[in-house]
Design an enzyme around this catalytic site. Structure first.
Site, PDB file in Angstrom:
ATOM      1  N   GLY A  11       0.829  -1.205   0.000  1.00  0.00           N
ATOM      2  CA  GLY A  11       0.000   0.000   0.000  1.00  0.00           C
ATOM      3  C   GLY A  11       0.864   1.255   0.000  1.00  0.00           C
ATOM      4  O   GLY A  11       0.585   2.222  -0.732  1.00  0.00           O
ATOM      5  N   HIS A  12       1.924   1.243   0.813  1.00  0.00           N
ATOM      6  CA  HIS A  12       2.825   2.403   0.859  1.00  0.00           C
ATOM      7  C   HIS A  12       3.466   2.632  -0.516  1.00  0.00           C
ATOM      8  O   HIS A  12       3.556   3.772  -0.995  1.00  0.00           O
ATOM      9  CB  HIS A  12       3.868   2.150   1.950  1.00  0.00           C
ATOM     10  CG  HIS A  12       4.889   3.231   2.093  1.00  0.00           C
ATOM     11  ND1 HIS A  12       4.559   4.568   2.158  1.00  0.00           N
ATOM     12  CD2 HIS A  12       6.248   3.171   2.176  1.00  0.00           C
ATOM     13  CE1 HIS A  12       5.683   5.289   2.273  1.00  0.00           C
ATOM     14  NE2 HIS A  12       6.705   4.460   2.283  1.00  0.00           N
ATOM     15  N   ASP A  32       9.732  -6.257  -5.902  1.00  0.00           N
ATOM     16  CA  ASP A  32       9.102  -6.759  -4.671  1.00  0.00           C
ATOM     17  C   ASP A  32       9.365  -8.255  -4.579  1.00  0.00           C
ATOM     18  O   ASP A  32       9.417  -8.944  -5.597  1.00  0.00           O
ATOM     19  CB  ASP A  32       7.591  -6.486  -4.718  1.00  0.00           C
ATOM     20  CG  ASP A  32       6.944  -6.644  -3.359  1.00  0.00           C
ATOM     21  OD1 ASP A  32       6.632  -5.620  -2.728  1.00  0.00           O
ATOM     22  OD2 ASP A  32       6.760  -7.807  -2.909  1.00  0.00           O
ATOM     23  N   ASP A  33       9.513  -8.741  -3.343  1.00  0.00           N
ATOM     24  CA  ASP A  33       9.839 -10.161  -3.148  1.00  0.00           C
ATOM     25  C   ASP A  33       8.613 -11.067  -3.124  1.00  0.00           C
ATOM     26  O   ASP A  33       8.766 -12.288  -3.037  1.00  0.00           O
ATOM     27  CB  ASP A  33      10.633 -10.338  -1.846  1.00  0.00           C
ATOM     28  CG  ASP A  33      12.047  -9.773  -1.982  1.00  0.00           C
ATOM     29  OD1 ASP A  33      12.492  -9.570  -3.126  1.00  0.00           O
ATOM     30  OD2 ASP A  33      12.684  -9.525  -0.943  1.00  0.00           O
ATOM     31  N   GLY A  65       7.666   0.189   4.724  1.00  0.00           N
ATOM     32  CA  GLY A  65       7.271   0.835   5.972  1.00  0.00           C
ATOM     33  C   GLY A  65       8.218   0.549   7.128  1.00  0.00           C
ATOM     34  O   GLY A  65       8.490   1.434   7.930  1.00  0.00           O
ATOM     35  N   HIS A 132       7.772  24.576  12.908  1.00  0.00           N
ATOM     36  CA  HIS A 132       9.057  25.264  12.746  1.00  0.00           C
ATOM     37  C   HIS A 132      10.169  24.670  13.618  1.00  0.00           C
ATOM     38  O   HIS A 132       9.949  24.245  14.745  1.00  0.00           O
ATOM     39  CB  HIS A 132       8.890  26.751  13.101  1.00  0.00           C
ATOM     40  CG  HIS A 132       8.500  26.961  14.538  1.00  0.00           C
ATOM     41  ND1 HIS A 132       9.428  27.061  15.549  1.00  0.00           N
ATOM     42  CD2 HIS A 132       7.288  27.026  15.130  1.00  0.00           C
ATOM     43  CE1 HIS A 132       8.803  27.211  16.698  1.00  0.00           C
ATOM     44  NE2 HIS A 132       7.494  27.187  16.476  1.00  0.00           N
ATOM     45  N   HIS A 141       9.315   7.661  10.770  1.00  0.00           N
ATOM     46  CA  HIS A 141       7.983   7.700  10.148  1.00  0.00           C
ATOM     47  C   HIS A 141       7.092   8.614  10.981  1.00  0.00           C
ATOM     48  O   HIS A 141       6.806   8.312  12.148  1.00  0.00           O
ATOM     49  CB  HIS A 141       7.398   6.277  10.092  1.00  0.00           C
ATOM     50  CG  HIS A 141       6.060   6.195   9.437  1.00  0.00           C
ATOM     51  ND1 HIS A 141       5.404   5.017   9.252  1.00  0.00           N
ATOM     52  CD2 HIS A 141       5.238   7.151   8.908  1.00  0.00           C
ATOM     53  CE1 HIS A 141       4.248   5.226   8.646  1.00  0.00           C
ATOM     54  NE2 HIS A 141       4.117   6.520   8.435  1.00  0.00           N
TER      55      HIS A 141
END
Ligand SMILES: CC(C)(COP(=O)(O)OP(=O)(O)OC[C@H]1O[C@@H](n2cnc3c(N)ncnc32)[C@H](O)[C@@H]1OP(=O)(O)O)[C@@H](O)C(=O)NCCC(=O)NCCS
Length: 206
Positions: A11-12, A32-33, A65, A132, A141
């Site tokens: 999904g990410h 992708d594996d 992720g 800031h 993340h």
């Protein structure tokens, strides 16, 4: 524009592919594996992650992720000399003097205010805000809808869960998980998992 190879077709990875498309990439593919995976979101899956060196002329982005795995693969690609890119959704608001490291994704609706430094391989997820003077370490993340107030410091490898809040001038040490919806009101100096309001450490079964 070069082809972009996205490592990780989860999904990410799909969200990253969407940002890449909006950023002008017309040729996008995944590695992708997962066995048997051929096409994701209309983009081809060209092979396993270990085959990345066959694509050394292309640009790369690691869309995994798990921060340890993301770090390992990004380091491997980086030391092979391949190009890692930074992706920022066109709807994100990023102040002019913000510094963002390579391999970081800034998702739709995120706001990053002046004098912020964001490290390598970070995820600044959908509709999060980083105010800031924050310093966000490598492979952090900042989850969907998270709020980092002004002058917050997040140590490398930490994960700030969905909708969590870190109050101003506070530090969260490296390799720490802040649970969904937690509110951090004190410095966090011991790595671990923290939940609740105010956020407190919990023991996690190993
Ligand atoms: C904090 C977290 C990592 C804990 O996961 P875990 O180790 O698998 O823990 P468990 O699900 O076994 O929960 C342990 C206990 O903590 C409670 N708990 C878990 N997460 C909680 C949270 N965020 N806030 C309050 N309580 C929480 C559970 O209800 C459970 O309580 P119980 O023992 O009374 O039943 C996880 O729940 C979490 O918040 N993950 C965030 C995920 C996220 O942000 N995803 C966004 C991607 S963009």
């Amino acid at each position: 524009m070069n082809r972009l190879i996205i490592i990780g077709a989860s999904g990410h990875g799909k969200v990253v592919a969407d940002i890449a498309k909006l950023s002008g990439y017309t040729d996008i593919a995944f590695l992708d594996d997962a066995p048997g995976l051929k096409v994701v979101s209309g983009y081809p899956v060209l092979g396993a992650v270990s085959t990345f060196s066959a694509f050394s002329q292309d640009d790369f982005f690691v869309a995994i992720g798990n921060s340890d795995i993301r770090r390992r693969i990004q380091d491997e690609i980086s030391s092979s000399g391949a190009r890692l890119v930074t992706l920022i959704h066109p709807s994100a608001v990023v102040a002019q003097d913000v510094v963002i490291g390579e391999g970081t994704a800034v998702m739709a609706g995120a706001v990053i205010n002046p004098s912020v430094r964001i490290g390598r391989g970070c995820i600044v997820n959908t509709s999060s805000s980083v105010d800031h003077d924050c310093v966000v370490g490598d492979y952090v993340h900042v989850s969907v809808g998270t709020r980092l107030a002004g002058s917050v410091c997040i140590g490398s490898g930490s994960w700030i869960g969905i909708g969590a809040v870190v109050s101003n001038n506070l530090s969260v040490c490296p390799n720490t998980m802040i649970g969904a919806g937690a509110v951090v009101v004190r410095n966090i100096e011991l790595p671990g998992t923290y939940i609740g309001i105010p956020a407190e450490q919990i023991q996690v079964a190993s």
